[in-house]
Scaffold this motif. Structure first.
Motif, PDB file in Angstrom:
ATOM      1  N   MET A  91       3.249   4.501   1.477  1.00  0.00           N
ATOM      2  CA  MET A  91       3.957   3.212   2.443  1.00  0.00           C
ATOM      3  C   MET A  91       2.577   2.982   3.503  1.00  0.00           C
ATOM      4  O   MET A  91       1.825   3.455   3.623  1.00  0.00           O
ATOM      5  N   LEU A  92       2.272   1.123   3.395  1.00  0.00           N
ATOM      6  CA  LEU A  92       1.278   0.877   4.374  1.00  0.00           C
ATOM      7  C   LEU A  92       1.583   0.415   5.739  1.00  0.00           C
ATOM      8  O   LEU A  92       2.584   0.187   5.919  1.00  0.00           O
ATOM      9  N   GLY A  93       0.491   0.435   6.491  1.00  0.00           N
ATOM     10  CA  GLY A  93       1.132   0.808   7.807  1.00  0.00           C
ATOM     11  C   GLY A  93       0.759  -0.894   8.096  1.00  0.00           C
ATOM     12  O   GLY A  93       0.032  -1.501   7.207  1.00  0.00           O
ATOM     13  N   VAL A  94       1.384  -1.404   9.255  1.00  0.00           N
ATOM     14  CA  VAL A  94       0.918  -2.627  10.250  1.00  0.00           C
ATOM     15  C   VAL A  94      -1.012  -2.780  10.294  1.00  0.00           C
ATOM     16  O   VAL A  94      -1.687  -3.524  10.277  1.00  0.00           O
ATOM     17  N   GLY A  95      -1.676  -1.095  10.464  1.00  0.00           N
ATOM     18  CA  GLY A  95      -2.610  -1.890  11.237  1.00  0.00           C
ATOM     19  C   GLY A  95      -3.379  -2.420   9.882  1.00  0.00           C
ATOM     20  O   GLY A  95      -4.515  -2.721   9.502  1.00  0.00           O
ATOM     21  N   THR A  96      -2.893  -1.926   8.503  1.00  0.00           N
ATOM     22  CA  THR A  96      -4.309  -1.639   7.704  1.00  0.00           C
ATOM     23  C   THR A  96      -3.621  -3.208   6.739  1.00  0.00           C
ATOM     24  O   THR A  96      -4.785  -3.699   6.412  1.00  0.00           O
ATOM     25  N   VAL A  97      -1.971  -3.437   6.861  1.00  0.00           N
ATOM     26  CA  VAL A  97      -2.147  -4.742   5.867  1.00  0.00           C
ATOM     27  C   VAL A  97      -3.177  -5.688   7.296  1.00  0.00           C
ATOM     28  O   VAL A  97      -3.787  -6.930   6.685  1.00  0.00           O
ATOM     29  N   LEU A 124      -5.772  -4.755   8.360  1.00  0.00           N
ATOM     30  CA  LEU A 124      -7.081  -4.762   8.543  1.00  0.00           C
ATOM     31  C   LEU A 124      -7.567  -5.772   7.326  1.00  0.00           C
ATOM     32  O   LEU A 124      -8.615  -6.334   6.956  1.00  0.00           O
ATOM     33  N   VAL A 125      -6.750  -5.312   5.645  1.00  0.00           N
ATOM     34  CA  VAL A 125      -6.514  -5.761   4.727  1.00  0.00           C
ATOM     35  C   VAL A 125      -6.497  -7.635   5.013  1.00  0.00           C
ATOM     36  O   VAL A 125      -7.572  -8.281   4.039  1.00  0.00           O
ATOM     37  N   ALA A 126      -6.085  -8.082   5.851  1.00  0.00           N
ATOM     38  CA  ALA A 126      -6.164  -9.583   5.422  1.00  0.00           C
ATOM     39  C   ALA A 126      -6.787 -10.263   6.729  1.00  0.00           C
ATOM     40  O   ALA A 126      -7.662 -11.420   5.658  1.00  0.00           O
ATOM     41  N   THR A 127      -7.334  -9.742   7.100  1.00  0.00           N
ATOM     42  CA  THR A 127      -8.311 -10.531   8.000  1.00  0.00           C
ATOM     43  C   THR A 127      -9.688  -9.848   6.912  1.00  0.00           C
ATOM     44  O   THR A 127     -10.841 -10.892   7.664  1.00  0.00           O
TER      45      THR A 127
END
Length: 101
Positions: free
Chosen positions: A1-7, A9-12
């Motif tokens: 599962m992806l963490g909030v920080g990873t999501v 960073l990917v969106a940014t």
């Protein structure tokens, strides 16, 4: 599962890439327009310098309209008659002067 920080960073990162793509397209269009204008100038189809009606005007002659430069009551600087505020100290000029009593 992806963490909030990873999501995040990917969106940014995705938004930054989109912004970079849009900015690059705009810069390429500006560069192409500049090259085209340079080519037209070399061929004589476009004047080297064109007059700008806003900035190439002569300043209004205060004597022609019967207006004389006004003197600032606060600092004594001479200002154009069309000025509302002093060019040196920003004090109000004219009948709507504010007094500091």
């Amino acid at each position: 599962m992806l963490g909030v920080g990873t999501v995040y960073l990917v969106a940014t990162g995705a938004l930054l890439l989109v912004a970079l793509g849009v900015g690059a397209r705009a810069l390429v269009a500006i560069f192409r327009e500049g090259r085209e204008r340079s080519r037209k100038r070399r061929e004589g189809k476009l004047e080297r310098y064109t007059e700008d009606p806003v900035y190439d005007r002569d300043p209004p002659d205060p004597d022609a309209a019967g207006e004389t430069p006004s003197t600032c009551p606060q600092c004594g600087a001479e200002n154009d008659a069309a000025f509302t505020f002093c060019r040196e100290c920003a004090a109000p000029l004219g009948p709507e002067r504010v007094t500091n009593d």
